[in-house]
Design a protein around this motif. Structure first.
Motif, short mmCIF file in Angstrom:
data_model
loop_
_atom_site.label_atom_id
_atom_site.label_comp_id
_atom_site.label_asym_id
_atom_site.label_seq_id
_atom_site.Cartn_x
_atom_site.Cartn_y
_atom_site.Cartn_z
N GLY A 75 97.44 70.56 53.19
CA GLY A 75 96.69 69.59 53.99
C GLY A 75 95.24 69.47 53.53
N TYR A 76 94.55 68.51 54.11
CA TYR A 76 93.14 68.25 53.83
C TYR A 76 92.38 68.27 55.14
CZ TYR A 76 95.10 66.56 49.46
OH TYR A 76 95.78 66.46 48.29
N CYS A 77 91.15 68.75 55.12
CA CYS A 77 90.31 68.79 56.31
C CYS A 77 89.35 67.61 56.32
CB CYS A 77 89.53 70.10 56.37
SG CYS A 77 90.59 71.54 56.52
N PHE A 78 89.44 66.78 57.36
CA PHE A 78 88.58 65.61 57.49
C PHE A 78 87.63 65.79 58.66
CE2 PHE A 78 92.18 63.80 55.18
CZ PHE A 78 91.54 63.01 54.24
N HIS A 79 86.44 65.19 58.54
CA HIS A 79 85.47 65.23 59.64
C HIS A 79 85.90 64.33 60.79
CE1 HIS A 79 82.24 67.57 57.81
NE2 HIS A 79 82.48 66.95 56.68
N LEU A 80 86.74 63.37 60.50
CA LEU A 80 87.15 62.40 61.52
C LEU A 80 88.12 63.03 62.52
CD1 LEU A 80 87.92 59.52 59.00
CD2 LEU A 80 85.82 59.87 60.28
N LYS A 81 88.17 62.47 63.71
CA LYS A 81 89.11 62.96 64.72
C LYS A 81 90.53 62.45 64.46
CE LYS A 81 86.35 65.37 67.23
NZ LYS A 81 86.47 66.80 67.24
N SER A 82 90.66 61.35 63.71
CA SER A 82 91.98 60.84 63.35
C SER A 82 92.06 60.78 61.83
CB SER A 82 92.21 59.46 63.96
OG SER A 82 91.25 58.56 63.47
N CYS A 83 93.27 60.82 61.32
CA CYS A 83 93.49 60.86 59.88
C CYS A 83 93.53 59.44 59.30
CB CYS A 83 94.79 61.57 59.57
SG CYS A 83 94.80 63.28 60.12
N PRO A 84 93.11 59.29 58.04
CA PRO A 84 93.25 57.98 57.38
C PRO A 84 94.72 57.61 57.22
CG PRO A 84 91.92 59.50 56.05
CD PRO A 84 92.43 60.26 57.22
N GLN A 85 94.99 56.39 56.84
CA GLN A 85 96.33 55.81 56.86
C GLN A 85 97.44 56.60 56.16
OE1 GLN A 85 98.39 54.54 58.57
NE2 GLN A 85 97.60 52.48 58.73
N PRO A 86 97.35 57.05 54.93
CA PRO A 86 98.54 57.70 54.35
C PRO A 86 98.76 59.14 54.83
CG PRO A 86 96.80 57.64 52.73
CD PRO A 86 96.30 56.89 53.94
N PHE A 87 97.96 59.60 55.78
CA PHE A 87 98.06 60.98 56.26
C PHE A 87 98.44 61.03 57.73
CE2 PHE A 87 94.95 61.04 52.80
CZ PHE A 87 95.48 62.03 51.99
N ALA A 88 98.97 62.18 58.13
CA ALA A 88 99.31 62.41 59.54
C ALA A 88 98.58 63.68 60.00
CB ALA A 88 100.81 62.59 59.70
N ALA A 89 98.15 63.69 61.27
CA ALA A 89 97.45 64.85 61.82
C ALA A 89 98.39 66.04 61.91
CB ALA A 89 96.88 64.51 63.19
N PHE A 90 97.90 67.21 61.51
CA PHE A 90 98.72 68.42 61.50
C PHE A 90 98.13 69.51 62.38
CE2 PHE A 90 99.98 72.48 59.48
CZ PHE A 90 101.34 72.39 59.67
#
Length: 64
Positions: free
Chosen positions: A35-50
């Motif tokens: 996975g990747y860690c994003f600052h955003l509360k929701s994930c960008p389009q090709p990703f799903a929150a894990f």
């Protein structure tokens, strides 16, 4: 003075070799699942929150 600088260089080298506490547990869990860690509360389009990263300050996103 040259001896002091050599000792300081040796001390700094040894301190870098000692493993620290490492990454937080939730971050390691995210990285284990590629996975990747994003600052955003929701994930960008090709990703799903894990889950979360960095002690619940970031969102872990995995590829779908």
């Amino acid at each position: 003075m040259k001896l002091f600088s050599c000792l300081m260089a040796l001390l700094l080298f040894l301190l870098q070799a000692v493993p620290g506490p490492g990454l937080p547990r939730d971050t390691l869990h995210c990285l284990e699942h590629h996975g990747y860690c994003f600052h955003l509360k929701s994930c960008p389009q090709p990703f799903a929150a894990f889950g979360t990263c960095y002690r619940r300050r970031r969102t872990c996103c995995v590829g779908t």
